[in-house]
Design a protein around this motif. Structure first.
Motif, PDB file in Angstrom:
ATOM      1  N   ASP A  39       0.875  -1.164   0.000  1.00  0.00           N
ATOM      2  CA  ASP A  39       0.000   0.000   0.000  1.00  0.00           C
ATOM      3  C   ASP A  39       0.919   1.223   0.000  1.00  0.00           C
ATOM      4  OD1 ASP A  39       0.961   0.153   2.598  1.00  0.00           O
ATOM      5  OD2 ASP A  39      -0.994  -0.144   3.556  1.00  0.00           O
ATOM      6  N   LEU A  40       0.348   2.408   0.075  1.00  0.00           N
ATOM      7  CA  LEU A  40       1.192   3.592  -0.015  1.00  0.00           C
ATOM      8  C   LEU A  40       2.140   3.736   1.188  1.00  0.00           C
ATOM      9  CD1 LEU A  40       1.928   5.940  -1.821  1.00  0.00           C
ATOM     10  CD2 LEU A  40       0.036   7.245  -0.805  1.00  0.00           C
ATOM     11  N   PRO A  41       1.674   3.568   2.437  1.00  0.00           N
ATOM     12  CA  PRO A  41       2.606   3.685   3.574  1.00  0.00           C
ATOM     13  C   PRO A  41       3.731   2.646   3.539  1.00  0.00           C
ATOM     14  CG  PRO A  41       0.347   3.924   4.337  1.00  0.00           C
ATOM     15  CD  PRO A  41       0.265   3.476   2.909  1.00  0.00           C
ATOM     16  N   SER A  42       3.410   1.398   3.222  1.00  0.00           N
ATOM     17  CA  SER A  42       4.462   0.374   3.183  1.00  0.00           C
ATOM     18  C   SER A  42       5.405   0.588   2.008  1.00  0.00           C
ATOM     19  CB  SER A  42       3.853  -1.032   3.128  1.00  0.00           C
ATOM     20  OG  SER A  42       3.100  -1.217   1.944  1.00  0.00           O
ATOM     21  N   VAL A  60       7.424  -0.998  -5.005  1.00  0.00           N
ATOM     22  CA  VAL A  60       6.297  -0.199  -4.524  1.00  0.00           C
ATOM     23  C   VAL A  60       5.045  -0.532  -5.328  1.00  0.00           C
ATOM     24  CG1 VAL A  60       7.824   1.657  -3.773  1.00  0.00           C
ATOM     25  CG2 VAL A  60       6.816   1.782  -6.046  1.00  0.00           C
ATOM     26  N   GLY A  61       3.904  -0.530  -4.658  1.00  0.00           N
ATOM     27  CA  GLY A  61       2.649  -0.831  -5.334  1.00  0.00           C
ATOM     28  C   GLY A  61       1.521  -0.981  -4.343  1.00  0.00           C
ATOM     29  N   ILE A  62       0.324  -1.238  -4.860  1.00  0.00           N
ATOM     30  CA  ILE A  62      -0.867  -1.344  -4.012  1.00  0.00           C
ATOM     31  C   ILE A  62      -1.563  -2.668  -4.280  1.00  0.00           C
ATOM     32  CG2 ILE A  62      -3.072  -0.315  -3.388  1.00  0.00           C
ATOM     33  CD1 ILE A  62      -1.933   2.390  -4.198  1.00  0.00           C
ATOM     34  N   ALA A  76      -0.730   8.223  -8.321  1.00  0.00           N
ATOM     35  CA  ALA A  76       0.258   9.213  -8.748  1.00  0.00           C
ATOM     36  C   ALA A  76       1.453   9.221  -7.808  1.00  0.00           C
ATOM     37  CB  ALA A  76      -0.378  10.596  -8.811  1.00  0.00           C
ATOM     38  N   GLN A  77       1.201   8.986  -6.531  1.00  0.00           N
ATOM     39  CA  GLN A  77       2.309   8.927  -5.563  1.00  0.00           C
ATOM     40  C   GLN A  77       3.137   7.653  -5.752  1.00  0.00           C
ATOM     41  OE1 GLN A  77       1.326  10.472  -1.427  1.00  0.00           O
ATOM     42  NE2 GLN A  77      -0.706  10.587  -2.384  1.00  0.00           N
ATOM     43  N   ILE A  78       2.495   6.551  -6.130  1.00  0.00           N
ATOM     44  CA  ILE A  78       3.256   5.342  -6.470  1.00  0.00           C
ATOM     45  C   ILE A  78       4.168   5.624  -7.661  1.00  0.00           C
ATOM     46  CG2 ILE A  78       3.077   3.000  -7.413  1.00  0.00           C
ATOM     47  CD1 ILE A  78       2.472   3.098  -4.430  1.00  0.00           C
ATOM     48  N   ARG A  79       3.650   6.333  -8.644  1.00  0.00           N
ATOM     49  CA  ARG A  79       4.455   6.712  -9.811  1.00  0.00           C
ATOM     50  C   ARG A  79       5.673   7.538  -9.375  1.00  0.00           C
ATOM     51  NH1 ARG A  79       3.803   7.800 -15.473  1.00  0.00           N
ATOM     52  NH2 ARG A  79       1.738   6.841 -15.407  1.00  0.00           N
ATOM     53  N   GLN A 114      -2.048  -0.566 -12.674  1.00  0.00           N
ATOM     54  CA  GLN A 114      -0.647  -0.667 -12.265  1.00  0.00           C
ATOM     55  C   GLN A 114       0.193  -1.447 -13.272  1.00  0.00           C
ATOM     56  OE1 GLN A 114      -0.142  -0.566  -7.625  1.00  0.00           O
ATOM     57  NE2 GLN A 114      -1.998  -1.733  -8.088  1.00  0.00           N
ATOM     58  N   LEU A 115      -0.397  -2.433 -13.930  1.00  0.00           N
ATOM     59  CA  LEU A 115       0.317  -3.098 -15.021  1.00  0.00           C
ATOM     60  C   LEU A 115       0.658  -2.092 -16.122  1.00  0.00           C
ATOM     61  CD1 LEU A 115      -1.695  -6.443 -15.424  1.00  0.00           C
ATOM     62  CD2 LEU A 115       0.692  -6.229 -14.679  1.00  0.00           C
ATOM     63  N   ALA A 116      -0.292  -1.225 -16.433  1.00  0.00           N
ATOM     64  CA  ALA A 116      -0.054  -0.219 -17.476  1.00  0.00           C
ATOM     65  C   ALA A 116       1.030   0.765 -17.047  1.00  0.00           C
ATOM     66  CB  ALA A 116      -1.353   0.520 -17.785  1.00  0.00           C
ATOM     67  N   MET A 117       1.034   1.156 -15.785  1.00  0.00           N
ATOM     68  CA  MET A 117       2.062   2.053 -15.282  1.00  0.00           C
ATOM     69  C   MET A 117       3.439   1.407 -15.382  1.00  0.00           C
ATOM     70  SD  MET A 117       2.480   3.748 -11.458  1.00  0.00           S
ATOM     71  CE  MET A 117       0.752   4.254 -11.403  1.00  0.00           C
ATOM     72  N   ALA A 118       3.516   0.129 -15.002  1.00  0.00           N
ATOM     73  CA  ALA A 118       4.798  -0.581 -15.072  1.00  0.00           C
ATOM     74  C   ALA A 118       5.291  -0.695 -16.504  1.00  0.00           C
ATOM     75  CB  ALA A 118       4.650  -1.973 -14.452  1.00  0.00           C
ATOM     76  N   ARG A 119       4.380  -0.968 -17.425  1.00  0.00           N
ATOM     77  CA  ARG A 119       4.775  -1.058 -18.836  1.00  0.00           C
ATOM     78  C   ARG A 119       5.297   0.293 -19.331  1.00  0.00           C
ATOM     79  NH1 ARG A 119       3.561  -4.563 -23.063  1.00  0.00           N
ATOM     80  NH2 ARG A 119       1.907  -5.640 -21.924  1.00  0.00           N
TER      81      ARG A 119
END
Length: 256
Positions: A39-42, A60-62, A76-79, A114-119
């Motif tokens: 999640d965002l904190p972890s 990092v991811g959710i 956006a913060q994960i990015r 998130q798959l799309a972000m990673a790609r």
């Protein structure tokens, strides 16, 4: 030289002895570990730990557990975290129908985002899948071909393994491979291509034999490697060399 490719040493379960955990890992031959956010904190904690300890890298991811409450701002913060030094992957992400904390379509939407972000950003993905085999394979087949990724703590049968391998993903094995009754999982280990196998602890969870029932920690990844060595009729050194090379190939930023 072993790499624990999936651990959660930022967890409060390590607050009392984290330094000693790192020392025991080194003594067991663990030279690097990837601390995984869910999640965002972890994810923030993973990045902080990686930037303060030379043994640690971050992902990092959710996770799907948090799909209902995850906002565009959090993604956006994960990015932004992916741009930080020592971040090597996006994950853990996926589908979880065991805990079932969010509707399946909402889980899948977050998974695909998130798959799309990673790609887009050229990061490998770390996949969490529990009691969601058919939908996980469907999503990966339609949205992740050509991407790099790993099935974290793989626990399925050979048909599931083949489907994940066909997408191009790696299989990561953890403590359950050491259990005597894990015959189906051990069959997968025996049949999987050696160049697609990784090792992990998922510490503090999934503790291997002979410490089953106690808190897991990165040093115990050696027991996973030993189990794979027995199943494949290899030496521990050979398994260490193979799985380290695989981890460096998948998580290419480990070499940056």
């Amino acid at each position: 030289m072993l790499i624990d490719t999936h651990t959660h040493v930022h967890s409060e379960q390590f607050n009392d002895d984290r330094a000693a955990v790192f020392e025991r890992a080194q003594a067991a031959g663990v030279t690097r570990m990837i601390n995984i956010g869910y999640d965002l904190p972890s994810s923030r904690a993973s990045v902080g730990l990686a930037q303060s300890n030379p043994m640690v890298w971050a992902s990092v991811g959710i996770q799907p557990h948090y799909a209902l409450e995850t906002s565009a701002a959090e993604l956006a913060q994960i990015r932004e975290l992916l741009a930080q030094p020592r971040v090597v992957a996006l994950g853990e992400i996926g589908l979880d129908y065991y805990h079932d904390r969010a509707p399946h379509d909402v889980q899948e939407q977050l998974f695909r985002q998130q798959l799309a972000m990673a790609r887009e950003l050229d990061f490998p993905v770390v996949i969490h899948s529990r009691e969601a085999v058919a939908d996980t394979v469907r999503v990966l087949d339609s949205a992740a071909r050509g991407q790099a990724g790993v099935m974290h703590s793989f626990s399925g049968d050979w048909a599931y393994a083949e489907a994940c391998l066909d997408v191009g993903f790696y299989l990561s094995f953890s403590g359950p491979v050491t259990f005597k009754k894990a015959v189906e999982l051990q069959d997968v280990v025996q049949r999987a291509p050696l160049d697609r196998i990784l090792i992990e602890t998922d510490a503090p969870y999934l503790t291997p034999h002979p410490y089953r029932g106690k808190r897991n920690e990165p040093s115990y990844v050696a027991y996973v490697a030993e189990a794979i060595a027995r199943l494949r009729n290899l030496s521990l050194d050979e398994v260490a060399t193979i799985t380290t090379a695989n981890a460096e190939r998948l998580f290419k930023r480990l070499l940056a």
